[in-house]
Design a protein around this motif. Structure first.
Motif, mmCIF file in Angstrom:
data_model
loop_
_atom_site.group_PDB
_atom_site.id
_atom_site.type_symbol
_atom_site.label_atom_id
_atom_site.label_comp_id
_atom_site.label_asym_id
_atom_site.label_seq_id
_atom_site.Cartn_x
_atom_site.Cartn_y
_atom_site.Cartn_z
ATOM 1 N N GLY A 134 47.412 -12.073 -27.170
ATOM 2 C CA GLY A 134 46.027 -12.406 -26.843
ATOM 3 C C GLY A 134 45.358 -13.377 -27.798
ATOM 4 O O GLY A 134 44.147 -13.561 -27.741
ATOM 5 N N LEU A 135 46.130 -14.017 -28.655
ATOM 6 C CA LEU A 135 45.559 -14.990 -29.583
ATOM 7 C C LEU A 135 45.803 -16.392 -29.047
ATOM 8 O O LEU A 135 46.830 -16.665 -28.438
ATOM 9 N N SER A 136 44.861 -17.272 -29.276
ATOM 10 C CA SER A 136 45.016 -18.651 -28.815
ATOM 11 C C SER A 136 44.983 -19.587 -30.013
ATOM 12 O O SER A 136 44.384 -19.265 -31.045
ATOM 13 N N PRO A 137 45.624 -20.746 -29.876
ATOM 14 C CA PRO A 137 45.626 -21.673 -31.009
ATOM 15 C C PRO A 137 44.227 -22.215 -31.271
ATOM 16 O O PRO A 137 43.487 -22.513 -30.333
ATOM 17 N N GLN A 138 43.887 -22.292 -32.518
ATOM 18 C CA GLN A 138 42.590 -22.821 -32.920
ATOM 19 C C GLN A 138 42.831 -24.088 -33.738
ATOM 20 O O GLN A 138 43.714 -24.112 -34.581
ATOM 21 N N LYS A 139 42.047 -25.096 -33.476
ATOM 22 C CA LYS A 139 42.171 -26.329 -34.235
ATOM 23 C C LYS A 139 40.936 -26.489 -35.108
ATOM 24 O O LYS A 139 39.822 -26.271 -34.641
ATOM 25 N N PRO A 140 41.146 -26.861 -36.356
ATOM 26 C CA PRO A 140 39.985 -27.024 -37.235
ATOM 27 C C PRO A 140 39.116 -28.187 -36.770
ATOM 28 O O PRO A 140 39.607 -29.167 -36.215
ATOM 29 N N GLU A 141 37.825 -28.048 -36.984
ATOM 30 C CA GLU A 141 36.886 -29.108 -36.635
ATOM 31 C C GLU A 141 37.081 -30.259 -37.613
ATOM 32 O O GLU A 141 37.145 -30.065 -38.822
ATOM 33 N N ARG A 142 37.211 -31.447 -37.068
ATOM 34 C CA ARG A 142 37.414 -32.609 -37.928
ATOM 35 C C ARG A 142 36.067 -33.153 -38.388
ATOM 36 O O ARG A 142 35.163 -33.346 -37.594
#
Length: 137
Positions: free
Chosen positions: A103-111
């Motif tokens: 149930g986890l989704s990939p998170q991308k850091p805010e640039r």
């Protein structure tokens, strides 16, 4: 073969499959009593439910700031966590699939620009936005 029964070759010709397929159907019907598809179990899981719950708890706490100052979980880091904790070493690509199953989704850091000045932005928003809102009314 009983009278009136077709052999595997005759059935294969009528259905457009090979005689080996017809023999496999007959064997399946004899063993399982049905030709309905069954699901292959696949290999057993390598982590128990308790171990998965422990991994999830560790993921929610976050990575060790001394080792990972950016405070992000990456698949290689999660792989290392699982491997060191439970001596189960998954491929990095499989870790991604496991995280999705859990149930986890990939998170991308805010640039953000390195030159960004947060204080200047806050000052501008607090001073200029009310004035601009006043002009639009």
């Amino acid at each position: 073969m009983e009278a009136g029964q077709l052999n595997a070759t005759q059935i294969a010709q009528q259905t457009g499959v090979s005689p080996a397929t017809v023999r496999a159907w007959r064997r399946r019907l004899r063993l399982h009593g049905s030709l309905e598809a069954t699901r292959a179990a696949g290999p057993p899981r390598r982590l128990s439910d308790e171990q998965i719950a422990e991994v999830m708890g560790l993921l929610h706490v976050g990575p060790d700031p001394a080792r990972f100052p950016d405070q992000r979980w990456t698949c290689p880091r999660v792989r290392e966590l699982i491997g060191q904790r439970f001596d189960v070493w998954y491929d990095v690509d499989h870790v991604s699939r496991l995280l999705h199953q859990w149930g986890l989704s990939p998170q991308k850091p805010e640039r953000r620009a390195l030159e960004r000045q947060e204080q200047a932005i806050d000052t501008w928003i607090n001073a200029r936005v009310p004035a601009l809102e006043h002009l639009s009314q």
